[in-house]
Design a protein around this motif. Structure first.
Motif, PDB file in Angstrom:
ATOM      1  N   VAL A 153       0.725  -1.257  -0.008  1.00 22.56           N
ATOM      2  CA  VAL A 153      -0.090   0.023  -0.097  1.00 22.56           C
ATOM      3  C   VAL A 153       0.736   1.354  -0.070  1.00 22.56           C
ATOM      4  CG1 VAL A 153      -1.800   1.307   1.174  1.00 22.56           C
ATOM      5  CG2 VAL A 153      -1.744  -1.348   1.191  1.00 22.56           C
ATOM      6  N   ASN A 154       1.794   1.349   0.840  1.00 25.24           N
ATOM      7  CA  ASN A 154       2.625   2.493   0.859  1.00 25.24           C
ATOM      8  C   ASN A 154       3.856   2.511   0.035  1.00 25.24           C
ATOM      9  OD1 ASN A 154       4.256   0.651   1.950  1.00 25.24           O
ATOM     10  ND2 ASN A 154       4.604   1.493   4.126  1.00 25.24           N
ATOM     11  N   PRO A 192     -15.120   4.784   5.995  1.00 25.99           N
ATOM     12  CA  PRO A 192     -15.770   3.349   5.764  1.00 25.99           C
ATOM     13  C   PRO A 192     -16.904   3.438   4.400  1.00 25.99           C
ATOM     14  CG  PRO A 192     -15.910   4.599   7.963  1.00 25.99           C
ATOM     15  CD  PRO A 192     -15.166   5.419   7.098  1.00 25.99           C
ATOM     16  N   ALA A 193     -17.193   2.113   4.115  1.00 22.89           N
ATOM     17  CA  ALA A 193     -18.130   2.389   3.057  1.00 22.89           C
ATOM     18  C   ALA A 193     -19.501   1.747   3.468  1.00 22.89           C
ATOM     19  CB  ALA A 193     -17.636   1.362   1.848  1.00 22.89           C
ATOM     20  N   PRO A 194     -20.657   1.880   2.904  1.00 20.84           N
ATOM     21  CA  PRO A 194     -22.132   1.165   3.319  1.00 20.84           C
ATOM     22  C   PRO A 194     -21.936  -0.009   3.468  1.00 20.84           C
ATOM     23  CG  PRO A 194     -22.213   3.251   1.873  1.00 20.84           C
ATOM     24  CD  PRO A 194     -21.002   3.015   1.916  1.00 20.84           C
ATOM     25  N   VAL A 195     -21.415  -0.806   2.655  1.00 19.64           N
ATOM     26  CA  VAL A 195     -21.321  -2.324   2.549  1.00 19.64           C
ATOM     27  C   VAL A 195     -19.937  -2.738   2.261  1.00 19.64           C
ATOM     28  CG1 VAL A 195     -23.725  -2.764   2.544  1.00 19.64           C
ATOM     29  CG2 VAL A 195     -22.589  -2.484   0.530  1.00 19.64           C
ATOM     30  N   ARG A 196     -19.542  -3.984   2.802  1.00 23.64           N
ATOM     31  CA  ARG A 196     -18.176  -4.361   2.404  1.00 23.64           C
ATOM     32  C   ARG A 196     -17.836  -4.444   0.641  1.00 23.64           C
ATOM     33  NH1 ARG A 196     -17.484 -10.591   4.739  1.00 23.64           N
ATOM     34  NH2 ARG A 196     -18.785 -11.667   3.389  1.00 23.64           N
ATOM     35  N   GLU A 197     -19.147  -4.564   0.155  1.00 23.00           N
ATOM     36  CA  GLU A 197     -18.803  -4.775  -1.220  1.00 23.00           C
ATOM     37  C   GLU A 197     -18.604  -3.582  -2.120  1.00 23.00           C
ATOM     38  OE1 GLU A 197     -21.099  -6.256   0.498  1.00 23.00           O
ATOM     39  OE2 GLU A 197     -20.796  -8.539   0.256  1.00 23.00           O
ATOM     40  N   GLN A 198     -18.651  -2.664  -1.203  1.00 22.75           N
ATOM     41  CA  GLN A 198     -18.263  -1.344  -1.935  1.00 22.75           C
ATOM     42  C   GLN A 198     -16.752  -0.845  -1.882  1.00 22.75           C
ATOM     43  OE1 GLN A 198     -21.261   1.782  -1.219  1.00 22.75           O
ATOM     44  NE2 GLN A 198     -23.020   0.471  -1.629  1.00 22.75           N
ATOM     45  N   LEU A 199     -16.059  -1.647  -0.953  1.00 23.02           N
ATOM     46  CA  LEU A 199     -14.625  -1.314  -0.805  1.00 23.02           C
ATOM     47  C   LEU A 199     -14.025  -1.649  -2.181  1.00 23.02           C
ATOM     48  CD1 LEU A 199     -13.974  -3.280   2.527  1.00 23.02           C
ATOM     49  CD2 LEU A 199     -14.310  -0.797   2.092  1.00 23.02           C
ATOM     50  N   ASP A 200     -13.307  -0.586  -2.480  1.00 23.89           N
ATOM     51  CA  ASP A 200     -12.446  -0.734  -3.889  1.00 23.89           C
ATOM     52  C   ASP A 200     -11.731  -1.852  -3.889  1.00 23.89           C
ATOM     53  OD1 ASP A 200     -13.115   1.839  -4.424  1.00 23.89           O
ATOM     54  OD2 ASP A 200     -11.258   2.918  -3.853  1.00 23.89           O
ATOM     55  N   GLY A 201     -12.157  -2.838  -5.109  1.00 21.41           N
ATOM     56  CA  GLY A 201     -11.383  -3.802  -5.384  1.00 21.41           C
ATOM     57  C   GLY A 201     -11.908  -5.332  -4.567  1.00 21.41           C
ATOM     58  N   TRP A 202     -12.971  -5.060  -3.789  1.00 17.34           N
ATOM     59  CA  TRP A 202     -13.422  -6.133  -3.231  1.00 17.34           C
ATOM     60  C   TRP A 202     -13.907  -7.426  -4.307  1.00 17.34           C
ATOM     61  CZ3 TRP A 202     -14.093  -7.321   1.624  1.00 17.34           C
ATOM     62  CH2 TRP A 202     -14.768  -8.497   2.193  1.00 17.34           C
ATOM     63  N   PRO A 203     -13.387  -8.589  -3.829  1.00 21.55           N
ATOM     64  CA  PRO A 203     -13.389  -9.172  -2.588  1.00 21.55           C
ATOM     65  C   PRO A 203     -11.913  -9.154  -2.023  1.00 21.55           C
ATOM     66  CG  PRO A 203     -13.765 -10.897  -4.324  1.00 21.55           C
ATOM     67  CD  PRO A 203     -13.904  -9.541  -4.798  1.00 21.55           C
ATOM     68  N   ALA A 204     -11.101  -8.589  -2.857  1.00 23.64           N
ATOM     69  CA  ALA A 204      -9.598  -8.577  -2.582  1.00 23.64           C
ATOM     70  C   ALA A 204      -9.060  -6.944  -2.796  1.00 23.64           C
ATOM     71  CB  ALA A 204      -8.619  -9.348  -3.537  1.00 23.64           C
ATOM     72  N   PRO A 205      -9.701  -6.164  -1.702  1.00 25.59           N
ATOM     73  CA  PRO A 205      -9.218  -4.702  -1.669  1.00 25.59           C
ATOM     74  C   PRO A 205      -7.692  -4.285  -1.769  1.00 25.59           C
ATOM     75  CG  PRO A 205     -10.055  -5.330   0.428  1.00 25.59           C
ATOM     76  CD  PRO A 205     -10.355  -6.411  -0.370  1.00 25.59           C
ATOM     77  N   THR A 206      -7.333  -3.659  -2.792  1.00 24.72           N
ATOM     78  CA  THR A 206      -6.059  -3.051  -2.854  1.00 24.72           C
ATOM     79  C   THR A 206      -5.842  -1.499  -2.829  1.00 24.72           C
ATOM     80  OG1 THR A 206      -6.276  -3.208  -5.242  1.00 24.72           O
ATOM     81  CG2 THR A 206      -5.445  -5.088  -4.136  1.00 24.72           C
ATOM     82  N   PRO A 207      -6.198  -0.944  -1.629  1.00 25.26           N
ATOM     83  CA  PRO A 207      -6.080   0.598  -1.646  1.00 25.26           C
ATOM     84  C   PRO A 207      -4.689   1.146  -1.831  1.00 25.26           C
ATOM     85  CG  PRO A 207      -6.041  -0.278   0.679  1.00 25.26           C
ATOM     86  CD  PRO A 207      -6.070  -1.724  -0.402  1.00 25.26           C
ATOM     87  N   ASN A 208      -4.560   2.430  -2.103  1.00 25.74           N
ATOM     88  CA  ASN A 208      -3.395   3.185  -2.535  1.00 25.74           C
ATOM     89  C   ASN A 208      -3.203   4.141  -1.087  1.00 25.74           C
ATOM     90  OD1 ASN A 208      -4.607   5.692  -3.129  1.00 25.74           O
ATOM     91  ND2 ASN A 208      -5.283   4.477  -5.243  1.00 25.74           N
ATOM     92  N   LEU A 209      -2.075   4.607  -1.029  1.00 21.57           N
ATOM     93  CA  LEU A 209      -1.960   5.363   0.157  1.00 21.57           C
ATOM     94  C   LEU A 209      -2.429   6.605   0.316  1.00 21.57           C
ATOM     95  CD1 LEU A 209      -0.007   5.411   2.576  1.00 21.57           C
ATOM     96  CD2 LEU A 209       1.635   6.710   1.500  1.00 21.57           C
ATOM     97  N   SER A 210      -3.123   7.130  -1.005  1.00 21.38           N
ATOM     98  CA  SER A 210      -3.982   8.117  -0.866  1.00 21.38           C
ATOM     99  C   SER A 210      -5.278   8.210  -0.304  1.00 21.38           C
ATOM    100  CB  SER A 210      -3.993   9.037  -2.165  1.00 21.38           C
ATOM    101  OG  SER A 210      -4.934   7.903  -3.024  1.00 21.38           O
TER     102      SER A 210
END
Length: 218
Positions: A153-154, A192-210
């Motif tokens: 991530v970082n 937070p997102a309203p439901v977990r399926e809305q997390l970016d990249g779900w079902p394997a979320p890969t957020p960036n540092l921003s």
């Protein structure tokens, strides 16, 4: 007598060439390949039974394997770095460990994540290879929203531990991603997102540092 001596010398040379060939083949094997996913290790016990090889992955010149049995498990490392054996703590807690439970990221500081599911949560433990030595990260990891994986991530060249967490202590539909450094403190959380399926990249979320903020604000 001379003929017998010649046969012995020839046999010894052939044996030496065979062994050298095996060693060469081992060190020339492709990186990041899976080992066989079955078999036993009669010399080790996992819980109350003989260890079974569940899955293995190559990390450079090392092979990391998960061994499982009834009520316990081990993590075995063999290869260029030397032999290491670790107790698999998530297996002792009852988490389900299978062929999808091992994820490794090869780098100057390599990281392997062992993960398993227990009562709707994902549990994880991490091994780190640094300066040719494998060690266990001190903190166990838990993901209440059912996902735990590796992602840098970082962007520092070392994989981080990414977990999906239910918000509001599970009392609401919100979910967020919490990121841990394998070699340092908590990196932070996403909003937070309203439901977990809305997390970016779900079902394997890969957020960036921003997308990361202090977890106290998540």
């Amino acid at each position: 007598m001379g003929a017998s001596r010649s046969v012995q010398v020839t046999a010894a040379v052939a044996a030496a060439v065979f062994v050298a060939g095996l060693v060469h083949a081992y060190f020339q094997r492709p990186h990041n390949t899976d080992s066989g996913q079955s078999g036993t290790d009669a010399g080790a016990r996992c819980g109350t039974t003989v260890c079974q090889v569940i899955i293995g992955k190559s990390v450079g010149r090392d092979l990391v394997e998960l061994l499982g049995g009834t009520g316990g498990g081990r993590i075995r490392v063999t290869g260029e770095s030397g032999p290491f054996i670790f107790e698999m703590t998530i297996a002792e807690t009852g988490a389900t460990v299978n062929g999808n439970s091992l994820q490794c990221s090869e780098a100057p500081v390599s990281v392997c994540l062992v993960r398993g599911d227990l009562n709707g949560k994902s549990l994880g433990e991490v091994l780190i290879r640094k300066d040719g030595t494998w060690s266990r990260a001190q903190a166990p990891y838990q993901a209440s929203a059912g996902y735990i994986g590796l992602h840098d991530v970082n962007a520092d060249g070392t994989a981080d531990i990414v977990t999906a967490q239910n918000g509001c202590d599970g009392q609401c539909n919100n979910a967020f991603v919490q990121v841990f450094s394998a070699i340092g403190p908590v990196i932070g959380c996403t909003s937070p997102a309203p439901v977990r399926e809305q997390l970016d990249g779900w079902p394997a979320p890969t957020p960036n540092l921003s997308q990361i903020r202090p977890c106290a604000d998540a």
